[in-house]
Design an enzyme around this catalytic site. Structure first.
Site, mmCIF file in Angstrom:
data_model
loop_
_atom_site.group_PDB
_atom_site.id
_atom_site.type_symbol
_atom_site.label_atom_id
_atom_site.label_comp_id
_atom_site.label_asym_id
_atom_site.label_seq_id
_atom_site.Cartn_x
_atom_site.Cartn_y
_atom_site.Cartn_z
ATOM 1 N N CYS A 163 0.832 -1.204 0.000
ATOM 2 C CA CYS A 163 0.000 0.000 0.000
ATOM 3 C C CYS A 163 0.865 1.252 0.000
ATOM 4 O O CYS A 163 1.002 1.947 1.009
ATOM 5 C CB CYS A 163 -0.951 0.014 1.188
ATOM 6 S SG CYS A 163 -2.237 1.275 1.007
ATOM 7 N N CYS A 343 -5.676 2.256 -5.229
ATOM 8 C CA CYS A 343 -5.246 2.878 -3.987
ATOM 9 C C CYS A 343 -6.260 3.946 -3.597
ATOM 10 O O CYS A 343 -6.251 5.048 -4.169
ATOM 11 C CB CYS A 343 -3.859 3.496 -4.162
ATOM 12 S SG CYS A 343 -3.155 4.133 -2.624
#
Length: 400
Positions: A163, A343
């Site tokens: 991430c 994202c």
């Protein structure tokens, strides 16, 4: 000699990738599926940014591993020490050995706290935290909430991390909290980034640059935190081009460690010789190992050059399963992963920029009609409620 147990399909790792693949294999009728992982808890880690930002509780992110393990799957609760790809064997920490017909390697990513001197020692104390650990993510919110004035530092390391948007998401959540509580003008916010831009996709970078301006964040491009001096409450920031080191004081800091594949992956010969991070060397489309055709990898430990996100795993798992089943039936793999990743960047406490992209490095929006090229409140609800529901109820069951 240790006893050797054989299984048709062995999966290393019971995170999002391992459980998703196991569930899909079982749904396809595969009877002999084994998962190796010692963890008794299963975490939905994308929620940890919201935990650190005071927008979710840690309890919402965790469930017993038994509750997500697919029915009919054999679960070996041990730690993998090595793989012998020539012998097709997996060595376990208690001395056992498991042989396999096909191996799916998805053990997640290794957090290398020790590569930043002083980081591990100071973590969780005097304003220094990280959302990359379950025990310290709640402390991030405490330190954000308690800061009235001073300096706040947020950093991202060099190299691939899971991430990659998380290091800056928490900066925006913190800044918005300080804005709402009237403290933003009293806090000097620094964001240390290794790249030349705030985000790798220009269309999303332009939106985030405006977010940075809105909060008055000082961005240190082409730099990384290379040392932590917790006693003095300062970090050493290194300019990656010149090697110049400078100190930056903090009253609150959120730091992210360098990351790599687990050490045993490299030792087992599964990584490319020239890959210092040791990721499993796979074809980026078929997810099959370039040297050992009975080995597959997906998720954070694979070498495919996508952003390491849960959304990427969701697209990779069907490809791995389809290609593995083809191999079991003597056919060539034809399913192809195109590098999709997503994202959801929290730019405020009620807004999200949904960045979707693929191997082309261009936006790859998946939601019809809706303009996801800007900050949106509805994408906040997707991040906060929709994606966790999708994860627990569909993705881990092999349905999405």
């Amino acid at each position: 000699m240790p006893s050797v147990r054989h299984h048709q399909v062995v999966i290393i790792g019971a995170g999002s990738a391992g459980i998703s693949v196991a569930a899909r294999l079982r749904r396809s009728g595969q009877r002999d599926v084994t998962v190796i992982d010692p963890a008794s808890r299963h975490y939905y880690q994308p929620l940890w940014t919201l935990v650190g930002g005071g927008r979710a509780s840690m309890g919402e992110s965790v469930r017993p591993q038994t509750s997500v393990m697919p029915g009919g799957v054999r679960w070996i609760r041990q730690t993998v020490m090595a793989v012998d790809p020539e012998a097709r064997e997996v060595m376990l920490d208690h001395g056992g050995v498991v042989s396999y017909g096909h191996l799916v390697v998805c053990p997640g990513i290794q957090l290398n706290w020790g590569r930043v001197p002083g980081l591990a020692e100071g973590l969780g104390q005097d304003g220094l935290s990280s959302n990359y650990l379950a025990r310290t993510a709640p402390l991030t919110w405490r330190f954000i909430r308690d800061l009235r004035a001073g300096s706040a530092v947020f950093s991202m390391p060099t190299g691939a991390i899971k991430c990659a948007g998380a290091p800056q998401k928490i900066a925006y959540l913190a800044a918005d909290h300080w804005r709402r509580t009237g403290r933003l003008g009293k806090i000097d916010i620094h964001l240390v980034l290794p790249g030349p831009a705030v985000f790798g996709v220009p269309e999303f970078a332009s939106v985030l640059e405006e977010v940075v301006r809105r909060y008055g964040i000082n961005v240190h491009y082409g730099s990384e935190v290379s040392e932590v001096c917790s006693d003095a409450k300062e970090v050493i920031v290194t300019d990656l081009a010149s090697g110049t080191r400078s100190s930056l004081a903090y009253d609150m800091a959120h730091l992210v460690p360098p990351q790599s594949a687990p050490d045993w992956v490299r030792r087992s010969g599964l990584a490319a010789a020239d890959d210092p991070a040791g990721y499993v060397d796979i074809d980026k489309h078929t997810m099959r190992h370039v040297k050992f055709p009975e080995i597959w990898a997906l998720g954070d430990a694979g070498s495919s050059p996508n952003s390491k996100t849960g959304a990427a795993v969701r697209k990779q798992a069907p490809v791995v399963v389809e290609n593995l089943l083809a191999a079991l039936n003597g056919r060539a793999p034809t399913a192809s992963y195109q590098g999709y990743a997503s994202c959801p960047l929290t730019t405020a406490r009620d807004k999200v920029l949904l960045a979707e992209f693929d191997y082309s490095g261009r936006p790859a929006p998946s939601i019809p009609v809706i303009d996801t090229m800007r900050e949106r409140r509805d994408m906040w609800h997707l991040k906060r409620r929709g994606l966790p529901f999708l994860y627990w109820n569909l993705m881990l069951r092999g349905l999405a």
